[in-house]
Scaffold this motif. Sequence first.
Motif, mmCIF file in Angstrom:
data_model
loop_
_atom_site.group_PDB
_atom_site.id
_atom_site.type_symbol
_atom_site.label_atom_id
_atom_site.label_comp_id
_atom_site.label_asym_id
_atom_site.label_seq_id
_atom_site.Cartn_x
_atom_site.Cartn_y
_atom_site.Cartn_z
ATOM 1 N N LEU A 68 0.824 -1.211 0.000
ATOM 2 C CA LEU A 68 0.000 0.000 0.000
ATOM 3 C C LEU A 68 0.857 1.260 0.000
ATOM 4 N N ASN A 69 1.971 1.222 0.714
ATOM 5 C CA ASN A 69 2.865 2.385 0.725
ATOM 6 C C ASN A 69 3.431 2.637 -0.675
ATOM 7 N N ASN A 70 3.796 1.564 -1.368
ATOM 8 C CA ASN A 70 4.315 1.705 -2.721
ATOM 9 C C ASN A 70 3.264 2.269 -3.663
ATOM 10 N N LEU A 71 2.043 1.756 -3.578
ATOM 11 C CA LEU A 71 0.977 2.244 -4.441
ATOM 12 C C LEU A 71 0.623 3.698 -4.134
ATOM 13 N N CYS A 72 0.666 4.086 -2.870
ATOM 14 C CA CYS A 72 0.363 5.477 -2.506
ATOM 15 C C CYS A 72 1.396 6.438 -3.087
ATOM 16 N N TYR A 73 2.662 6.090 -3.003
ATOM 17 C CA TYR A 73 3.682 6.997 -3.526
ATOM 18 C C TYR A 73 3.704 6.998 -5.049
ATOM 19 N N ILE A 74 3.367 5.887 -5.677
ATOM 20 C CA ILE A 74 3.226 5.882 -7.136
ATOM 21 C C ILE A 74 2.059 6.775 -7.550
ATOM 22 N N SER A 75 0.944 6.686 -6.830
ATOM 23 C CA SER A 75 -0.204 7.542 -7.128
ATOM 24 C C SER A 75 0.112 9.008 -6.865
ATOM 25 N N LEU A 76 0.895 9.271 -5.812
ATOM 26 C CA LEU A 76 1.287 10.652 -5.534
ATOM 27 C C LEU A 76 2.151 11.215 -6.661
ATOM 28 N N ILE A 89 10.561 18.301 -9.275
ATOM 29 C CA ILE A 89 10.856 19.186 -8.145
ATOM 30 C C ILE A 89 9.777 19.074 -7.076
ATOM 31 N N ALA A 90 8.518 19.077 -7.516
ATOM 32 C CA ALA A 90 7.421 18.971 -6.553
ATOM 33 C C ALA A 90 7.434 17.619 -5.840
ATOM 34 N N SER A 91 7.761 16.543 -6.556
ATOM 35 C CA SER A 91 7.798 15.220 -5.926
ATOM 36 C C SER A 91 8.912 15.128 -4.886
ATOM 37 N N THR A 92 10.043 15.778 -5.149
ATOM 38 C CA THR A 92 11.123 15.786 -4.156
ATOM 39 C C THR A 92 10.687 16.492 -2.875
ATOM 40 N N ILE A 93 10.049 17.639 -3.013
ATOM 41 C CA ILE A 93 9.601 18.392 -1.838
ATOM 42 C C ILE A 93 8.544 17.609 -1.058
ATOM 43 N N VAL A 94 7.567 17.052 -1.780
ATOM 44 C CA VAL A 94 6.473 16.340 -1.108
ATOM 45 C C VAL A 94 6.976 15.074 -0.427
ATOM 46 N N SER A 95 7.860 14.326 -1.096
ATOM 47 C CA SER A 95 8.351 13.078 -0.511
ATOM 48 C C SER A 95 9.183 13.333 0.742
ATOM 49 N N GLN A 96 10.013 14.355 0.720
ATOM 50 C CA GLN A 96 10.809 14.660 1.909
ATOM 51 C C GLN A 96 9.941 15.129 3.069
ATOM 52 N N ILE A 134 0.354 17.281 9.533
ATOM 53 C CA ILE A 134 0.873 16.820 8.241
ATOM 54 C C ILE A 134 1.079 15.313 8.234
ATOM 55 N N ARG A 135 1.367 14.733 9.382
ATOM 56 C CA ARG A 135 1.650 13.297 9.421
ATOM 57 C C ARG A 135 0.441 12.463 9.025
ATOM 58 N N TYR A 136 -0.757 13.011 9.215
ATOM 59 C CA TYR A 136 -1.955 12.235 8.896
ATOM 60 C C TYR A 136 -2.185 12.099 7.397
ATOM 61 N N ILE A 137 -1.534 12.894 6.569
ATOM 62 C CA ILE A 137 -1.638 12.752 5.113
ATOM 63 C C ILE A 137 -0.349 12.192 4.529
ATOM 64 N N SER A 138 0.484 11.612 5.376
ATOM 65 C CA SER A 138 1.731 11.003 4.932
ATOM 66 C C SER A 138 1.550 9.491 4.842
ATOM 67 N N PRO A 139 1.704 8.884 3.667
ATOM 68 C CA PRO A 139 1.608 7.415 3.585
ATOM 69 C C PRO A 139 2.687 6.712 4.402
ATOM 70 N N PHE A 140 3.866 7.318 4.469
ATOM 71 C CA PHE A 140 4.950 6.686 5.205
ATOM 72 C C PHE A 140 4.640 6.611 6.698
ATOM 73 N N TYR A 141 3.922 7.582 7.229
ATOM 74 C CA TYR A 141 3.561 7.576 8.648
ATOM 75 C C TYR A 141 2.685 6.369 8.969
ATOM 76 N N TRP A 142 1.644 6.149 8.177
ATOM 77 C CA TRP A 142 0.743 5.031 8.441
ATOM 78 C C TRP A 142 1.432 3.690 8.184
ATOM 79 N N SER A 143 2.276 3.632 7.155
ATOM 80 C CA SER A 143 2.984 2.383 6.873
ATOM 81 C C SER A 143 3.978 2.047 7.982
ATOM 82 N N PHE A 144 4.755 3.039 8.404
ATOM 83 C CA PHE A 144 5.743 2.820 9.464
ATOM 84 C C PHE A 144 5.067 2.455 10.779
ATOM 85 N N ARG A 145 3.987 3.124 11.063
ATOM 86 C CA ARG A 145 3.245 2.831 12.293
ATOM 87 C C ARG A 145 2.642 1.426 12.257
#
Length: 322
Positions: free
Chosen positions: A74-82, A98-105, A124-135
């Motif tokens: 799911l984390n992979n699919l979320c970042y591909i969709s982003l 450029i926008a993807s670098t800023i958003v991903s960081q 901001i963490r609630y709209i981060s896919p990495f936050y939910w995946s890591f948690r």
Amino acid sequence: MYPSVGFSYQWSLLYQVDFKKQQFDVAPVVLGRLIVVIGLESPWPLIYTFVCYPFASVFGSIKIVTLVGLFLLLNNLCYISLGSVLGVYSKRVPQGMIASTIVSQISLVAAGFFTKLPPALDWIRYISPFYWSFRGILKSCFKWNDTLECFKGSAEVGATQCYLEYHAAIDQYKERGINVATYNDPTSNTVYLEYICLVLLLLCMNILIFLKAWFVCRSFERQSNRASLGTEGRPSLSRVDSISYVILSRFGSDQDEDRNVARRLIRSISSNLSARFNSVEEPASAVGENMSSEVTPPSDGIPKHNSMRQHVLQRLKSSNVF
């Protein structure tokens, strides 16, 4: 994420061509793309999990490995969709990169893995896919009754063993909103909320892609309606180039000079037809004479040695359509 920016930008150009020709509807195109992405990208996180975890000697349970693999999927699919959203909405690929670098960081920093965010930016963490995946991965792998080696242990687990709950890293994660390995806390063992949030983020990003494609399709439909209606029933001059290409293709000519001749002829014919719509009282025979006189281009603009253009002119003059 980065490759999806360029691929999605190219895909947006392709669906614009399809929508302009009105060959497909919006929903099947976007849904088909989503199915292809899920089908091609789903196996790799699962393969990675089932291969790497045994080599790392952490293959303790098939259930845990499956849960971790699903979170990575799911984390992979979320970042591909982003990345796809940024590619579709960007005017150029470098802007999307450029926008993807800023958003991903930002999404990585907001996950609570590196540092704790200020209270004003904590949302901001609630709209981060990495936050939910890591948690979710932490909750799947660690339980409150897990132990680790320490200098002064507990009588319950051993002289050199301590509960994982008392580790300093667990306390830091709790301060950053990641409640894991906590005694008498059922939320530290359930991962349903994490899965639901990842699926919602995936759906939201694909809805943004659908809205972009829908607005593009509607704009092409409005342009097509205006072009077909013209102005007050008169022939639209925006179709001059397409008509000239059709005429030249039937005579097997693709030269630039022939295109210019055809454009002048079609524009002249269109102006005569427009005049015919405006002057209703004018006799039809007079209009036909005016059309014949105005359709004929000046002889100095057409080289006499080019037999192909002469043939086009003769066929246009003798055609009953014009």
